[in-house]
Scaffold this motif. Structure first.
Motif, PDB file in Angstrom:
ATOM      1  N   UNK A   1      10.667  -5.389   6.878  1.00 49.91           N
ATOM      2  CA  UNK A   1      11.648  -5.472   7.942  1.00 49.91           C
ATOM      3  C   UNK A   1      11.288  -6.576   8.920  1.00 49.91           C
ATOM      4  N   UNK A   2      12.229  -6.908   9.807  1.00 48.81           N
ATOM      5  CA  UNK A   2      11.994  -7.920  10.834  1.00 48.81           C
ATOM      6  C   UNK A   2      12.450  -7.364  12.181  1.00 48.81           C
ATOM      7  N   UNK A   3      11.599  -7.508  13.197  1.00 51.75           N
ATOM      8  CA  UNK A   3      11.914  -6.999  14.525  1.00 51.75           C
ATOM      9  C   UNK A   3      12.467  -8.077  15.439  1.00 51.75           C
ATOM     10  N   UNK A   4      13.466  -7.709  16.244  1.00 49.78           N
ATOM     11  CA  UNK A   4      14.113  -8.625  17.184  1.00 49.78           C
ATOM     12  C   UNK A   4      14.129  -8.014  18.579  1.00 49.78           C
ATOM     13  N   UNK A   5      13.832  -8.831  19.583  1.00 47.06           N
ATOM     14  CA  UNK A   5      13.907  -8.399  20.976  1.00 47.06           C
ATOM     15  C   UNK A   5      15.329  -8.643  21.481  1.00 47.06           C
ATOM     16  N   UNK A   6      16.012  -7.557  21.847  1.00 44.63           N
ATOM     17  CA  UNK A   6      17.407  -7.668  22.235  1.00 44.63           C
ATOM     18  C   UNK A   6      17.653  -8.582  23.416  1.00 44.63           C
ATOM     19  N   UNK A   7      16.772  -8.563  24.415  1.00 51.10           N
ATOM     20  CA  UNK A   7      17.014  -9.383  25.606  1.00 51.10           C
ATOM     21  C   UNK A   7      16.893 -10.873  25.302  1.00 51.10           C
ATOM     22  N   UNK A   8      16.097 -11.227  24.287  1.00 49.63           N
ATOM     23  CA  UNK A   8      16.015 -12.634  23.901  1.00 49.63           C
ATOM     24  C   UNK A   8      17.215 -13.033  23.054  1.00 49.63           C
TER      25      UNK A   8
ATOM     26  N   UNK B   1       0.806  -1.208   0.000  1.00 48.96           N
ATOM     27  CA  UNK B   1       0.000   0.000   0.000  1.00 48.96           C
ATOM     28  C   UNK B   1       0.845   1.267   0.000  1.00 48.96           C
ATOM     29  N   UNK B   2       2.174   1.104   0.056  1.00 47.64           N
ATOM     30  CA  UNK B   2       3.040   2.277   0.004  1.00 47.64           C
ATOM     31  C   UNK B   2       3.762   2.595   1.284  1.00 47.64           C
ATOM     32  N   UNK B   3       3.410   1.895   2.382  1.00 44.77           N
ATOM     33  CA  UNK B   3       4.121   2.063   3.640  1.00 44.77           C
ATOM     34  C   UNK B   3       5.250   1.054   3.752  1.00 44.77           C
ATOM     35  N   UNK B   4       5.630   0.728   4.992  1.00 48.80           N
ATOM     36  CA  UNK B   4       6.680  -0.263   5.197  1.00 48.80           C
ATOM     37  C   UNK B   4       6.248  -1.199   6.314  1.00 48.80           C
ATOM     38  N   UNK B   5       6.125  -2.497   5.975  1.00 47.13           N
ATOM     39  CA  UNK B   5       5.663  -3.483   6.939  1.00 47.13           C
ATOM     40  C   UNK B   5       6.800  -4.228   7.598  1.00 47.13           C
ATOM     41  N   UNK B   6       6.581  -4.607   8.864  1.00 44.19           N
ATOM     42  CA  UNK B   6       7.587  -5.365   9.609  1.00 44.19           C
ATOM     43  C   UNK B   6       6.972  -6.604  10.233  1.00 44.19           C
ATOM     44  N   UNK B   7       7.742  -7.681  10.200  1.00 48.14           N
ATOM     45  CA  UNK B   7       7.416  -8.912  10.907  1.00 48.14           C
ATOM     46  C   UNK B   7       8.056  -8.870  12.282  1.00 48.14           C
ATOM     47  N   UNK B   8       7.594  -9.714  13.200  1.00 48.63           N
ATOM     48  CA  UNK B   8       8.244  -9.860  14.495  1.00 48.63           C
ATOM     49  C   UNK B   8       8.668 -11.310  14.692  1.00 48.63           C
ATOM     50  N   UNK B   9       9.860 -11.483  15.254  1.00 48.20           N
ATOM     51  CA  UNK B   9      10.275 -12.841  15.625  1.00 48.20           C
ATOM     52  C   UNK B   9       9.648 -13.233  16.945  1.00 48.20           C
TER      53      UNK B   9
END
Length: 348
Positions: A88-95, A38-46
């Protein structure tokens, strides 16, 4: 009127300076792809799983599920395997810190695709993982956009000065899901950090409680390069949020979004960095927790309610803008609506 000249749009090759948040247990490949299309930017999460070297059936399933979502996004976006994937893909630093070898494996799964961006949040040593990505890029002659989400002026100042990231997401106290209890409201936070930026430094994005195009316009007028929305995109057919939770969120009255440790204490999902709690819809569990009821009793009540399909104790993450969302819409329609509303307010 358009967003021509917007620095985030130029950096990511998008048309609208809007990104969907990488929400654990909510974002899917189809949601991330829908936002991008749609013109934005989507991110997945681990999310909260998949950070172990796959030696058990659970970790193997988690890893394969993540790869499956990547494949789903690639198919919807019509990109060939091995070519850049515009999500993009998101990562939790503490994990990542909890299981470094497993974390590297999962990071490599995203970088090898290759995805356009990676997002790091909630970690004591995010700089280590930023360096890991930079070293990978140098070895493979690539450029991965690095995004960090932070909630204090001091931390953001370090990211600007020392980490040399591409994007900093300033997350305000209004944000749904996990965040720092002491973080200021998003408008205060971005207004405090924007003067610290320099030409060639990271772009500043705002996040927290945003649900409408008018709110996006307000933040853009403050000087941010783009805006993150989470709860708004959880209320789409593409999100993994359960239908009962979506229905409960849409029907919830105003002013029920609260910050509390109850959400993690009652679910027994502790382990987040010090100072982090969650923002969601107030439930009977939150009321009982604030009253001081025994945590083991509250956990038993939650389990019973889940078995009976009772939503009065369900954990439903929600930013402060949740009540501004009136209906479920596909991600594409949400982005288009946000664009129209935003441009109208910017014009005015």
């Amino acid at each position: 009127m358009s967003f021509d000249g917007n620095k985030l749009c130029q950096l990511l090759g998008i048309k609208i300076p809007i990104m969907s948040a990488p929400m654990a247990g909510v974002t899917t490949g189809s949601l991330a792809a829908g936002v991008t299309l749609a013109g934005g930017f989507g991110l997945l999460s681990t999310g909260n799983s998949g950070f172990c070297i796959p030696t058990t059936s659970t970790s193997i399933d988690s890893y394969n599920s993540f790869k499956g979502e990547i494949a789903s996004a690639r198919e919807l976006l019509g990109t060939t395997a091995g070519l850049p994937l515009p999500i993009g893909v998101g990562f939790l630093g503490w994990l990542l810190d909890k299981d470094e070898e497993g974390g590297k494996r999962l990071l490599m799964a995203a970088l090898d695709e290759p995805v356009k961006a990676v997002w790091f949040s909630f970690g004591q040593d995010l700089e280590k993982w930023i360096k890991f990505v930079r070293d990978y890029d140098a070895a493979n002659n690539r450029k991965t956009i690095i995004i960090v989400q932070l909630s204090t002026v001091a931390k953001i100042q370090v990211a600007i000065r020392d980490w040399k990231v591409d994007i900093v997401v300033a997350q305000g106290n209004e944000a749904g899901g996990h965040g720092y209890t002491s973080s200021p409201p998003v408008k205060v936070l971005v207004s405090s950090v924007l003067p610290l930026t320099t030409d060639g430094g990271p772009l500043i994005l705002g996040a927290g409680g945003v649900a409408t195009g008018a709110q996006v316009a307000e933040l853009l007028n403050l000087g941010v390069s783009g805006v993150i929305l989470g709860t708004r995109f959880s209320l789409t057919p593409e999100s993994r949020l359960g239908e009962p939770q979506k229905k409960a969120l849409l029907s919830a009255g105003p002013n029920l979004s609260v910050r509390s440790m109850a959400f993690d204490e009652v679910r027994d999902t502790m382990g987040w960095p010090r100072g982090v709690d969650g923002r969601g819809i107030r439930t009977a569990s939150v009321d009982d927790y604030e009253r001081g009821d025994d945590i083991s009793v509250l956990r038993a009540k939650l389990q019973d309610s889940q078995k009976n399909g009772d939503m009065s104790r369900a954990v439903i993450w929600a930013g402060t803008g949740y009540s501004l969302v009136k209906e479920l819409k596909p991600a594409k329609e949400v982005v288009e609506e946000l664009r129209r509303e935003c441009l109208a307010h910017l014009k005015n």
